[in-house]
Design a protein around this motif. Structure first.
Motif, short mmCIF file in Angstrom:
data_model
loop_
_atom_site.label_atom_id
_atom_site.label_comp_id
_atom_site.label_asym_id
_atom_site.label_seq_id
_atom_site.Cartn_x
_atom_site.Cartn_y
_atom_site.Cartn_z
N UNK A 65 117.67 92.18 45.07
CA UNK A 65 117.80 93.25 43.89
C UNK A 65 118.00 92.63 42.71
N UNK A 66 117.87 91.25 42.54
CA UNK A 66 117.86 90.66 41.12
C UNK A 66 116.44 90.40 40.50
N UNK A 67 116.38 90.31 39.17
CA UNK A 67 115.07 90.24 38.62
C UNK A 67 114.94 88.83 38.11
N UNK A 68 113.64 88.17 38.12
CA UNK A 68 113.57 86.98 37.11
C UNK A 68 111.96 87.32 36.58
N UNK A 69 111.83 86.50 35.50
CA UNK A 69 110.74 86.82 34.76
C UNK A 69 110.29 85.42 33.85
N UNK A 70 109.16 85.26 33.78
CA UNK A 70 108.63 84.19 33.09
C UNK A 70 107.13 84.17 32.85
N UNK A 71 106.57 83.66 31.71
CA UNK A 71 105.34 83.64 31.57
C UNK A 71 104.76 82.13 31.03
N UNK A 72 103.72 81.96 31.43
CA UNK A 72 103.02 80.53 30.75
C UNK A 72 101.51 81.03 30.19
N UNK A 73 101.26 80.17 29.14
CA UNK A 73 99.67 80.40 28.66
C UNK A 73 99.02 79.14 29.13
N UNK A 74 97.87 79.34 29.76
CA UNK A 74 97.06 78.22 30.18
C UNK A 74 95.69 78.43 29.21
N UNK A 75 94.86 77.34 29.45
CA UNK A 75 93.58 77.38 28.64
C UNK A 75 92.74 76.14 29.47
#
Ligand code: MG
Ligand code: MG
Length: 269
Positions: free
Chosen positions: A105-115
Motif C-alpha cells: 500500500x505504500x509507493x516509492x518513485x525514482x528515476x535515473x538517466x543513462x546514456x
C-alpha cells in the motif's frame, strides 16, 4: 499535478515507503545491467515488471491513468513518460528511466538517466548538472524550509547557472500513500515561497532539465513529453523524507551507479 491535502507520515509509514523505494532502486539497477545497444525498451520493461512482482510489489505506473507499462522509458528528446517500445537502442541514445512501485500500500518513485558511450559532451554535461541539481534540491529538503527553497536550488544550478531549460509543465510531488500527492515540487521557484516543509513529509524531487529550451509538447500517443526543439533532456529523481538537519533519501542511486560502472556500454558520470 497533485492536488489535495498533504499526507504526513509516521516513522513506520516512512519505513514502508523506503521498502518500496528499495525495490524501485533495485529495478533501476537491473535496468542499468541490461542496457546495451540493440536491446529494446520493451524487453527491459518486461524484466523490470517481473523483478518487481518477484519481490511482492506492484508496478505503480502500469495502469495509472491508463499508462501501459512498468517503466517510463524516455529516449533523447523525450523528457519523461515515454512508453517502452520495440525500437532497438542505438549507441548514441540517452535514456531516462523512471520507476514506481507499490508495496503493502505504500509507493516509492525514482528515476535515473543513462546514456551510451557515443553521446556528445553537451549531453554528458547536461546529465552531470541535472544530477547535481537533484542533490542541491535535496540539501534544502529540511524542516523549516519551504518547497520554494528546493525549487530554487534546482533552478539556480540549471537554468540560471548553465542556461539549460527547466521544464515548467511537470513537477515533483508528495509521494507515499498515493503515487502523486500534494504538494507540487516544481523545479523553478522562489526561495522562502510555497508550503512549509515539516516532519513526516515525503516528497519526490525530480529535476527534468532540457539541453535547449524549456518548452515541451505531448506526442500523439498521449503520454510522451517531448522537447519542442528536439534537443535531449535529462531526469533524475529521489524519494526523500524531510529531515531535521538533512533529508533522509529513501531511494538508492548507489546501487544503480555501481551497475552503471560495470556496464561497458554506459557512459560514467
Ligand atoms: Mg518518477
Ligand atoms: Mg515522481
Amino acid at each position: 499535478m497533485a492536488k489535495g491535502k498533504i499526507f504526513y507520515k509516521t516513522g513506520e509509514e516512512i519505513n514502508a515507503i523506503q521498502k518500496s523505494c528499495e525495490i524501485v532502486s533495485e529495478t533501476l539497477a537491473l535496468v542499468a545491467e541490461m542496457l546495451k545497444p540493440g536491446i529494446t525498451p520493451k524487453v527491459v520493461d518486461a524484466a523490470a515488471e517481473e523483478y518487481i512482482r518477484s519481490k511482492g510489489g506492484l508496478p505503480a505506473f502500469k495502469g495509472y491513468h491508463g499508462f501501459p507499462s512498468t517503466l517510463c522509458f524516455s529516449l533523447n528528446d523525450c523528457v519523461v513518460h515515454g512508453i517502452p517500445n520495440d525500437r532497438p537502442l542505438e549507441p548514441n541514445d540517452v535514456m531516462s528511466v523512471d520507476c514506481g512501485v507499490q508495496l503493502n500500500g505504500y509507493f516509492g518513485d525514482a528515476a535515473y538517466t543513462f546514456a551510451f558511450n557515443d553521446i556528445d559532451e553537451d549531453t554528458k554535461s547536461l546529465m552531470i548538472r541535472t544530477k547535481e541539481s537533484l542533490y542541491l534540491g535535496i540539501e534544502q529538503a529540511i524542516i523549516g524550509k519551504r518547497v520554494g527553497d528546493v525549487s530554487y536550488a534546482v533552478f539556480a544550478h540549471t537554468e540560471m547557472k548553465y542556461g539549460y531549460g527547466v521544464v515548467r509543465d511537470l513537477v515533483g510531488h508528495g509521494v507515499g500513500i498515493q503515487l502523486h500527492e500534494a504538494p507540487d515540487v516544481p523545479n523553478y521557484g522562489k526561495r522562502g515561497n510555497g508550503p512549509l516543509l515539516v516532519e513526516g513529509m515525503v516528497i519526490a524531487i525530480e529535476p527534468m532539465i532540457n539541453l535547449g529550451k524549456k518548452n515541451v509538447k505531448v506526442l500523439k500517443d498521449g503520454w510522451s513529453i517531448m522537447t519542442t526543439d528536439g534537443k535531449p533532456s535529462a531526469h533524475f529523481e529521489h524519494t526523500v523524507a524531510i529531515g531535521k538537519h538533512k533529508a533522509n533519501i529513501l531511494s538508492n542511486h548507489e546501487i544503480i551507479e555501481s551497475a552503471v560502472k560495470k556496464n561497458e556500454y554506459l557512459v560514467k558520470i
